[in-house]
Design a protein around this motif. Structure first.
Motif, PDB file in Angstrom:
ATOM      1  N   ASN A   1      48.675  10.363  29.512  1.00 44.63           N
ATOM      2  CA  ASN A   1      49.438  10.296  28.261  1.00 44.63           C
ATOM      3  C   ASN A   1      50.882   9.850  28.483  1.00 44.63           C
ATOM      4  OD1 ASN A   1      47.215  11.242  26.821  1.00 44.63           O
ATOM      5  ND2 ASN A   1      47.822  13.393  27.055  1.00 44.63           N
ATOM      6  N   GLY A   2      51.243   9.580  29.749  1.00 47.13           N
ATOM      7  CA  GLY A   2      52.608   9.174  30.065  1.00 47.13           C
ATOM      8  C   GLY A   2      53.592  10.325  30.135  1.00 47.13           C
ATOM      9  N   GLU A   3      53.086  11.568  30.216  1.00 43.13           N
ATOM     10  CA  GLU A   3      53.941  12.766  30.238  1.00 43.13           C
ATOM     11  C   GLU A   3      54.223  13.160  31.690  1.00 43.13           C
ATOM     12  OE1 GLU A   3      51.801  14.203  26.082  1.00 43.13           O
ATOM     13  OE2 GLU A   3      51.242  15.103  28.007  1.00 43.13           O
ATOM     14  N   ARG A   4      55.171  12.466  32.279  1.00 41.67           N
ATOM     15  CA  ARG A   4      55.422  12.577  33.712  1.00 41.67           C
ATOM     16  C   ARG A   4      55.823  13.987  34.125  1.00 41.67           C
ATOM     17  NH1 ARG A   4      59.746  12.633  36.924  1.00 41.67           N
ATOM     18  NH2 ARG A   4      59.623  11.658  39.008  1.00 41.67           N
ATOM     19  N   ASP A   5      56.752  14.606  33.411  1.00 43.08           N
ATOM     20  CA  ASP A   5      57.263  15.918  33.820  1.00 43.08           C
ATOM     21  C   ASP A   5      56.165  16.977  33.782  1.00 43.08           C
ATOM     22  OD1 ASP A   5      59.716  14.766  34.187  1.00 43.08           O
ATOM     23  OD2 ASP A   5      60.572  15.497  32.297  1.00 43.08           O
ATOM     24  N   ALA A   6      55.360  16.979  32.716  1.00 36.99           N
ATOM     25  CA  ALA A   6      54.268  17.947  32.616  1.00 36.99           C
ATOM     26  C   ALA A   6      53.248  17.721  33.725  1.00 36.99           C
ATOM     27  CB  ALA A   6      53.588  17.839  31.254  1.00 36.99           C
ATOM     28  N   ALA A   7      52.995  16.454  34.029  1.00 37.59           N
ATOM     29  CA  ALA A   7      52.047  16.139  35.099  1.00 37.59           C
ATOM     30  C   ALA A   7      52.547  16.657  36.433  1.00 37.59           C
ATOM     31  CB  ALA A   7      51.812  14.630  35.163  1.00 37.59           C
ATOM     32  N   HIS A   8      53.826  16.423  36.739  1.00 38.38           N
ATOM     33  CA  HIS A   8      54.373  16.857  38.026  1.00 38.38           C
ATOM     34  C   HIS A   8      54.409  18.379  38.135  1.00 38.38           C
ATOM     35  CE1 HIS A   8      56.491  12.951  39.516  1.00 38.38           C
ATOM     36  NE2 HIS A   8      55.286  12.718  39.045  1.00 38.38           N
ATOM     37  N   ARG A   9      54.718  19.043  37.029  1.00 44.30           N
ATOM     38  CA  ARG A   9      54.762  20.512  37.059  1.00 44.30           C
ATOM     39  C   ARG A   9      53.388  21.093  37.383  1.00 44.30           C
ATOM     40  NH1 ARG A   9      53.174  23.624  33.164  1.00 44.30           N
ATOM     41  NH2 ARG A   9      53.389  21.996  31.559  1.00 44.30           N
ATOM     42  N   LEU A  10      52.358  20.559  36.745  1.00 43.02           N
ATOM     43  CA  LEU A  10      51.017  21.061  36.992  1.00 43.02           C
ATOM     44  C   LEU A  10      50.504  20.671  38.371  1.00 43.02           C
ATOM     45  CD1 LEU A  10      49.502  20.521  33.468  1.00 43.02           C
ATOM     46  CD2 LEU A  10      49.553  22.689  34.696  1.00 43.02           C
ATOM     47  N   LEU A  11      50.922  19.519  38.864  1.00 45.55           N
ATOM     48  CA  LEU A  11      50.529  19.122  40.217  1.00 45.55           C
ATOM     49  C   LEU A  11      51.120  20.070  41.251  1.00 45.55           C
ATOM     50  CD1 LEU A  11      50.804  15.231  39.969  1.00 45.55           C
ATOM     51  CD2 LEU A  11      48.715  16.538  40.424  1.00 45.55           C
ATOM     52  N   GLU A  12      52.354  20.500  41.034  1.00 45.02           N
ATOM     53  CA  GLU A  12      52.957  21.462  41.963  1.00 45.02           C
ATOM     54  C   GLU A  12      52.200  22.790  41.919  1.00 45.02           C
ATOM     55  OE1 GLU A  12      55.272  20.858  44.212  1.00 45.02           O
ATOM     56  OE2 GLU A  12      55.192  18.765  43.512  1.00 45.02           O
ATOM     57  N   GLU A  13      51.823  23.219  40.717  1.00 43.65           N
ATOM     58  CA  GLU A  13      51.052  24.449  40.592  1.00 43.65           C
ATOM     59  C   GLU A  13      49.705  24.313  41.296  1.00 43.65           C
ATOM     60  OE1 GLU A  13      48.851  27.099  37.113  1.00 43.65           O
ATOM     61  OE2 GLU A  13      50.544  25.798  36.572  1.00 43.65           O
ATOM     62  N   ALA A  14      49.051  23.175  41.078  1.00 45.01           N
ATOM     63  CA  ALA A  14      47.753  22.947  41.708  1.00 45.01           C
ATOM     64  C   ALA A  14      47.864  22.912  43.222  1.00 45.01           C
ATOM     65  CB  ALA A  14      47.156  21.638  41.195  1.00 45.01           C
ATOM     66  N   GLN A  15      48.940  22.316  43.733  1.00 42.68           N
ATOM     67  CA  GLN A  15      49.100  22.232  45.185  1.00 42.68           C
ATOM     68  C   GLN A  15      49.232  23.618  45.804  1.00 42.68           C
ATOM     69  OE1 GLN A  15      52.151  19.505  46.473  1.00 42.68           O
ATOM     70  NE2 GLN A  15      51.198  19.322  48.484  1.00 42.68           N
ATOM     71  N   GLY A  16      49.935  24.527  45.123  1.00 46.76           N
ATOM     72  CA  GLY A  16      50.041  25.894  45.617  1.00 46.76           C
ATOM     73  C   GLY A  16      48.686  26.578  45.673  1.00 46.76           C
ATOM     74  N   LEU A  17      47.853  26.349  44.662  1.00 46.41           N
ATOM     75  CA  LEU A  17      46.512  26.931  44.645  1.00 46.41           C
ATOM     76  C   LEU A  17      45.643  26.329  45.754  1.00 46.41           C
ATOM     77  CD1 LEU A  17      46.020  26.965  40.784  1.00 46.41           C
ATOM     78  CD2 LEU A  17      46.072  28.989  42.260  1.00 46.41           C
ATOM     79  N   VAL A  18      45.804  25.029  46.006  1.00 46.58           N
ATOM     80  CA  VAL A  18      45.062  24.363  47.076  1.00 46.58           C
ATOM     81  C   VAL A  18      45.397  25.002  48.421  1.00 46.58           C
ATOM     82  CG1 VAL A  18      44.734  22.202  48.325  1.00 46.58           C
ATOM     83  CG2 VAL A  18      44.904  22.173  45.857  1.00 46.58           C
ATOM     84  N   ALA A  19      46.682  25.243  48.646  1.00 46.29           N
ATOM     85  CA  ALA A  19      47.113  25.825  49.917  1.00 46.29           C
ATOM     86  C   ALA A  19      46.515  27.212  50.114  1.00 46.29           C
ATOM     87  CB  ALA A  19      48.641  25.885  49.969  1.00 46.29           C
ATOM     88  N   HIS A  20      46.513  28.017  49.065  1.00 41.71           N
ATOM     89  CA  HIS A  20      45.931  29.363  49.160  1.00 41.71           C
ATOM     90  C   HIS A  20      44.419  29.277  49.396  1.00 41.71           C
ATOM     91  CE1 HIS A  20      49.371  31.871  48.375  1.00 41.71           C
ATOM     92  NE2 HIS A  20      49.703  31.163  47.307  1.00 41.71           N
ATOM     93  N   ALA A  21      43.770  28.315  48.728  1.00 43.21           N
ATOM     94  CA  ALA A  21      42.325  28.155  48.900  1.00 43.21           C
ATOM     95  C   ALA A  21      41.988  27.777  50.334  1.00 43.21           C
ATOM     96  CB  ALA A  21      41.799  27.104  47.927  1.00 43.21           C
ATOM     97  N   ALA A  22      42.832  26.947  50.956  1.00 36.17           N
ATOM     98  CA  ALA A  22      42.591  26.535  52.339  1.00 36.17           C
ATOM     99  C   ALA A  22      42.700  27.720  53.297  1.00 36.17           C
ATOM    100  CB  ALA A  22      43.582  25.444  52.732  1.00 36.17           C
ATOM    101  N   ASP A  23      43.536  28.693  52.955  1.00 38.05           N
ATOM    102  CA  ASP A  23      43.692  29.876  53.809  1.00 38.05           C
ATOM    103  C   ASP A  23      42.496  30.819  53.716  1.00 38.05           C
ATOM    104  OD1 ASP A  23      46.159  29.010  54.660  1.00 38.05           O
ATOM    105  OD2 ASP A  23      47.278  30.142  53.155  1.00 38.05           O
ATOM    106  N   CYS A  24      41.773  30.769  52.601  1.00 36.20           N
ATOM    107  CA  CYS A  24      40.635  31.686  52.388  1.00 36.20           C
ATOM    108  C   CYS A  24      39.408  30.887  51.935  1.00 36.20           C
ATOM    109  CB  CYS A  24      40.987  32.744  51.353  1.00 36.20           C
ATOM    110  SG  CYS A  24      42.445  33.737  51.748  1.00 36.20           S
ATOM    111  N   PRO A  25      38.876  29.992  52.769  1.00 34.46           N
ATOM    112  CA  PRO A  25      37.753  29.144  52.347  1.00 34.46           C
ATOM    113  C   PRO A  25      36.502  29.935  51.978  1.00 34.46           C
ATOM    114  CG  PRO A  25      38.088  29.011  54.723  1.00 34.46           C
ATOM    115  CD  PRO A  25      39.266  29.745  54.172  1.00 34.46           C
ATOM    116  N   GLU A  26      36.380  31.164  52.529  1.00 33.07           N
ATOM    117  CA  GLU A  26      35.199  31.969  52.231  1.00 33.07           C
ATOM    118  C   GLU A  26      35.147  32.410  50.772  1.00 33.07           C
ATOM    119  OE1 GLU A  26      38.518  34.708  53.503  1.00 33.07           O
ATOM    120  OE2 GLU A  26      37.700  32.784  54.179  1.00 33.07           O
ATOM    121  N   ASP A  27      36.276  32.321  50.065  1.00 31.75           N
ATOM    122  CA  ASP A  27      36.318  32.725  48.655  1.00 31.75           C
ATOM    123  C   ASP A  27      35.885  31.606  47.710  1.00 31.75           C
ATOM    124  OD1 ASP A  27      37.259  35.188  49.433  1.00 31.75           O
ATOM    125  OD2 ASP A  27      39.371  34.687  49.100  1.00 31.75           O
TER     126      ASP A  27
END
Length: 415
Positions: A271-297
């Motif tokens: 939709n061209g909403e750069r700021d909202a996209a970047h904010r959610l990407l940062e949130e997603a990246q944090g979740l990715v990092a936590h998921a990598a630490d606990c792959p069994e979950d």
């Protein structure tokens, strides 16, 4: 300019949208390929910008013969595209039944235990079916979805035959396994451009996931429906479905919630909403990092999820907001980390990289990447990678680059 516009109609997505008389898709894809605004498209077809917007968002329909003719003439739609079979005979709803990809009555009867199977089920049998499904998922990464569809439909029938013989906790596990099979069938239908069948399977998977109390699958199916909306250029619908996945399944794993967050980010980027996209990407990246630490979950279908995959997703969001160098960097880094057996995914992201290079004005590099991935795009990348290469050719043609004609010619040769 005339040759460029005529070349756009070779794009498979645009041609199929005309054949189905899906004018919302025609407007969205045409504008994207031609690089024009809603206002400019409205000038071509004799409509005001709000009317164009309403049609694109599927809030208005083209029902008038006179308006349809203005669209045909204004966009220069080739006559041969209009003379194909009618949408009733060849559209996605018809293909849902003729191609046999959607759920059928017999299968639904099995779900409601109308089939009185005598087969008794045990834990070892379900463990084996779990492993078999995991192997099929990994095979699809290499050979694509088409060879596996019939196999997976039969395998789901086997799961449902076990339902009548399941007792206690095993009954719930059979339903959960059925939900996973339906989700995989939905993905394969989506991969082949069979949107109606994919939606039917996602809905079926979601229902079974709710019945089995599987928050991860319930969240995943909504995220994948968001992905379908994104693939169709419906950024707003993509965001809404992804947000529904986020709030409807707060107990889902971090990886699954990360997928929903990055899907919402891609919708905002579209939709061209750069700021909202970047904010959610940062949130997603944090979740990715936590998921990598606990792959069994993480559930088994998230085997591909990790930093490499997320980097590639970030690159695709960069494409939408036209941050070309960022897109090139993220896609290149992600591709370097992606294992060779992800043949289909490598083909898709290479076609996206070709698009990014074209957008950055690096025509020669774009052509080189596109030609290198063209054989795999023809073999395992239809329709998505194939369409993206056509989009890349359109970008190059719009720039007046000779590489656009070369790529168009190569696409025609591969047919």
């Amino acid at each position: 300019m005339g040759d460029h516009i005529q070349a756009l109609w070779a794009h498979p997505r645009l041609a199929s949208a005309v054949a189905a008389e899906d004018w919302a898709a025609v407007f969205r894809v045409y504008r994207r390929l031609a690089g024009i605004s809603q206002t400019r498209l409205g000038q071509l077809v004799g409509l005001a910008q709000p009317d164009v917007s309403g049609i694109e968002r599927e809030r208005r329909r083209v029902t008038s013969v006179e308006v349809r003719q203005r669209v045909v003439e204004g966009l220069g739609i080739p006559a041969e595209l209009l003379h194909r079979d009618s949408p009733v005979e060849s559209g996605p709803v018809a293909r849902l039944f003729s191609a046999g990809m959607g759920p059928d009555d017999d299968l639904l009867a099995r779900v409601t235990s109308a089939v009185k199977a005598e087969t008794r089920v045990d834990t070892a049998t379900l463990d084996w079916l779990d492993r078999l499904l995991a192997e099929h998922r990994r095979s699809e990464d290499l050979i694509g979805s088409r060879p596996l569809v019939d196999v997976m439909r039969q395998q789901l029938r086997t799961v449902m035959d076990l339902y009548a013989g399941a007792r206690g906790p095993l009954s719930e596990r059979v339903v959960r396994l059925a939900a996973e099979h339906a989700q995989f069938l939905a993905w394969m239908a989506q991969d082949q451009g069979e949107s109606a069948a994919a939606l039917a399977w996602y809905d079926r998977s979601h229902e079974w996931a709710l019945e089995a109390g599987d928050a991860n699958m319930a969240c995943t199916t909504l995220s994948m429906k968001a992905h379908m909306a994104w693939s169709g250029g419906l950024g707003i619908r993509c965001v809404r479905l992804a947000e529904a996945a986020r709030w409807a399944s707060p107990q889902a794993s971090r990886g699954v919630r990360g997928m929903a967050a990055q899907m919402a980010a891609r919708g905002h980027a579209q939709n061209g909403e750069r700021d909202a996209a970047h904010r959610l990407l940062e949130e997603a990246q944090g979740l990715v990092a936590h998921a990598a630490d606990c792959p069994e979950d993480e559930p088994p279908w998230m085997y591909f999820y990790g930093e490499t995959w997320f980097t590639l997703q970030r690159g695709m969001a960069d494409l939408h907001v036209k941050e070309w160098q960022a897109a090139i960097g993220n896609l290149t880094t992600g591709l370097d980390g992606l294992a060779e057996h992800y043949r289909r995914d490598k083909t898709w992201y290479r076609s996206c990289l070709a698009h990014g290079l074209a957008g950055a004005g690096e025509a020669a590099e774009s052509l080189e990447v596109a030609l290198n991935c063209l054989p795999d795009a023809a073999a395992v990348g239809r329709p998505h990678s194939w369409n993206e290469l056509h989009t890349t050719a359109a970008v190059l043609l719009r720039q007046g680059a000779k590489e656009g004609r070369e790529l168009t010619g190569a696409l025609k040769r591969y047919g």
